[in-house]
Motif scaffolding. Structure first.
Motif, PDB file in Angstrom:
ATOM      1  N   TYR A   1       8.610 -21.076  21.326  1.00 54.50           N
ATOM      2  CA  TYR A   1       9.482 -20.082  22.879  1.00 54.50           C
ATOM      3  C   TYR A   1       9.387 -21.039  24.205  1.00 54.50           C
ATOM      4  O   TYR A   1       9.541 -22.137  23.991  1.00 54.50           O
TER       5      TYR A   1
ATOM      6  N   TRP B   1      19.332 -14.559  13.995  1.00 56.58           N
ATOM      7  CA  TRP B   1      19.376 -13.653  15.089  1.00 56.58           C
ATOM      8  C   TRP B   1      20.795 -12.400  15.361  1.00 56.58           C
ATOM      9  O   TRP B   1      21.110 -12.408  14.662  1.00 56.58           O
TER      10      TRP B   1
ATOM     11  N   ILE C   1       1.582 -13.011  13.222  1.00 58.58           N
ATOM     12  CA  ILE C   1       2.680 -13.382  13.667  1.00 58.58           C
ATOM     13  C   ILE C   1       3.463 -12.674  12.952  1.00 58.58           C
ATOM     14  O   ILE C   1       4.501 -12.428  11.694  1.00 58.58           O
TER      15      ILE C   1
ATOM     16  N   ASN D   1      13.562  -6.934  13.295  1.00 55.13           N
ATOM     17  CA  ASN D   1      13.275  -8.185  13.737  1.00 55.13           C
ATOM     18  C   ASN D   1      11.421  -8.674  14.464  1.00 55.13           C
ATOM     19  O   ASN D   1      11.608  -8.003  14.940  1.00 55.13           O
TER      20      ASN D   1
ATOM     21  N   LEU E   1       5.430 -19.570  16.188  1.00 58.69           N
ATOM     22  CA  LEU E   1       5.562 -18.833  17.101  1.00 58.69           C
ATOM     23  C   LEU E   1       5.886 -19.780  18.424  1.00 58.69           C
ATOM     24  O   LEU E   1       5.226 -21.230  18.848  1.00 58.69           O
TER      25      LEU E   1
ATOM     26  N   ALA F   1      10.086 -16.891  15.698  1.00 54.44           N
ATOM     27  CA  ALA F   1       9.089 -16.404  14.961  1.00 54.44           C
ATOM     28  C   ALA F   1       9.778 -17.333  13.627  1.00 54.44           C
ATOM     29  O   ALA F   1      10.667 -17.218  12.796  1.00 54.44           O
TER      30      ALA F   1
ATOM     31  N   VAL G   1       9.891 -11.149  15.829  1.00 55.30           N
ATOM     32  CA  VAL G   1       9.526 -10.270  18.141  1.00 55.30           C
ATOM     33  C   VAL G   1       9.993 -10.054  18.078  1.00 55.30           C
ATOM     34  O   VAL G   1       9.038  -9.753  19.841  1.00 55.30           O
TER      35      VAL G   1
ATOM     36  N   ILE H   1       6.384  -9.117  19.002  1.00 62.65           N
ATOM     37  CA  ILE H   1       5.738 -10.514  19.695  1.00 62.65           C
ATOM     38  C   ILE H   1       6.221  -9.466  21.287  1.00 62.65           C
ATOM     39  O   ILE H   1       4.557  -9.300  21.488  1.00 62.65           O
ATOM     40  N   TRP H   2       6.921  -9.212  21.393  1.00 59.94           N
ATOM     41  CA  TRP H   2       7.070  -8.706  23.074  1.00 59.94           C
ATOM     42  C   TRP H   2       6.530  -7.515  22.997  1.00 59.94           C
ATOM     43  O   TRP H   2       5.530  -7.293  23.724  1.00 59.94           O
TER      44      TRP H   2
ATOM     45  N   ALA I   1      12.313 -16.575  21.566  1.00 62.26           N
ATOM     46  CA  ALA I   1      11.437 -16.842  20.958  1.00 62.26           C
ATOM     47  C   ALA I   1      12.029 -17.162  20.105  1.00 62.26           C
ATOM     48  O   ALA I   1      12.306 -16.072  19.454  1.00 62.26           O
TER      49      ALA I   1
ATOM     50  N   GLU J   1      14.948 -14.699  15.662  1.00 59.66           N
ATOM     51  CA  GLU J   1      14.874 -15.003  17.276  1.00 59.66           C
ATOM     52  C   GLU J   1      15.157 -13.843  18.094  1.00 59.66           C
ATOM     53  O   GLU J   1      16.004 -12.880  17.536  1.00 59.66           O
ATOM     54  N   ASP J   2      15.218 -14.031  19.125  1.00 61.23           N
ATOM     55  CA  ASP J   2      15.250 -13.035  19.703  1.00 61.23           C
ATOM     56  C   ASP J   2      14.677 -13.277  21.833  1.00 61.23           C
ATOM     57  O   ASP J   2      13.850 -14.473  21.785  1.00 61.23           O
TER      58      ASP J   2
END
Length: 202
Positions: free
Chosen positions: A70, A109, A186, A143, A68, A58, A145, A148-149, A56, A18-19
């Motif tokens: 979110y 996380w 992902i 992480n 994914l 992953a 995620v 993803i960002w 979000a 998670e992030d």
């Protein structure tokens, strides 16, 4: 970090990272082509300082397509209003993820104070399907995620002149929707951390 993957494999659980990230009306810039001596200029509206926060997850499991999941939160624009997720928002996200994934979760996380809130700790302790591991401090590179960002900011967000907060919301939702259908992407975000997927992943 290996403990999280080992626990997920032993429990037959989803390994979930998670992030959260914030997005503003001012877009991230990206390199582009232009005529020599003609620097491209993107004009954006400066009146709105409202930010959109995204949390979000992953999700990885052997023999399953990576997922994914979110949730979003738009601040209300009030100077004294809450601009980020409360622990109850994370609770609701995890509850929804458990329903969607249909199995136990090993969650990884960071040490955000909201993650460590008393209400959150009580919620975690009462769920036998949820096991939580904390990332080391200052370790965003572990992480997936974060990847993803990065993808989101380099694609649907880059060089975009958002006209209003709804335009920003629509753009981010569209970008995340595209990523949700790219399990290979992902997976690539996990590979980019140097971590290995749970044992038995295809």
């Amino acid at each position: 970090m290996a403990a999280g993957g080992s626990a997920a494999a032993a429990l037959g659980a989803w390994l979930v990272f998670e992030d959260e990230a914030g997005f503003a009306m001012t877009p991230p810039t990206k390199h582009t082509w232009a005529r020599r001596g003609r620097t491209p200029v993107i004009r954006v509206r400066g009146r709105s300082r409202r930010r959109l926060s995204i949390a979000a997850l992953a999700c990885y499991k052997p023999e399953h397509r990576s997922r994914l999941i979110y949730r979003r939160r738009m601040d209300d624009g009030n100077r004294d209003g809450r601009k980020s997720f409360a622990w109850t928002d994370y609770r609701d996200l995890l509850q929804a993820a458990h329903a969607q994934l249909g199995g136990p979760i090993v969650l990884v996380w960071d040490n955000l104070n909201t993650h460590l809130a008393a209400g959150m700790r009580t919620y975690i302790a009462a769920r036998d399907w949820l096991t939580v591991y904390q990332l080391p401090s200052y370790a965003p590179d572990l992480n997936p995620v974060e990847g993803i960002w990065s993808v989101l900011r380099r694609t649907s967000q880059a060089n975009t002149a958002f006209t209003d907060p709804e335009h920003l919301i629509h753009s981010i939702r569209s970008g995340l929707h595209d990523i949700q259908y790219r399990s290979d992407l992902i997976d690539g975000c996990l590979a980019g951390t140097g971590l290995t997927p749970p044992s038995g992943s295809p």
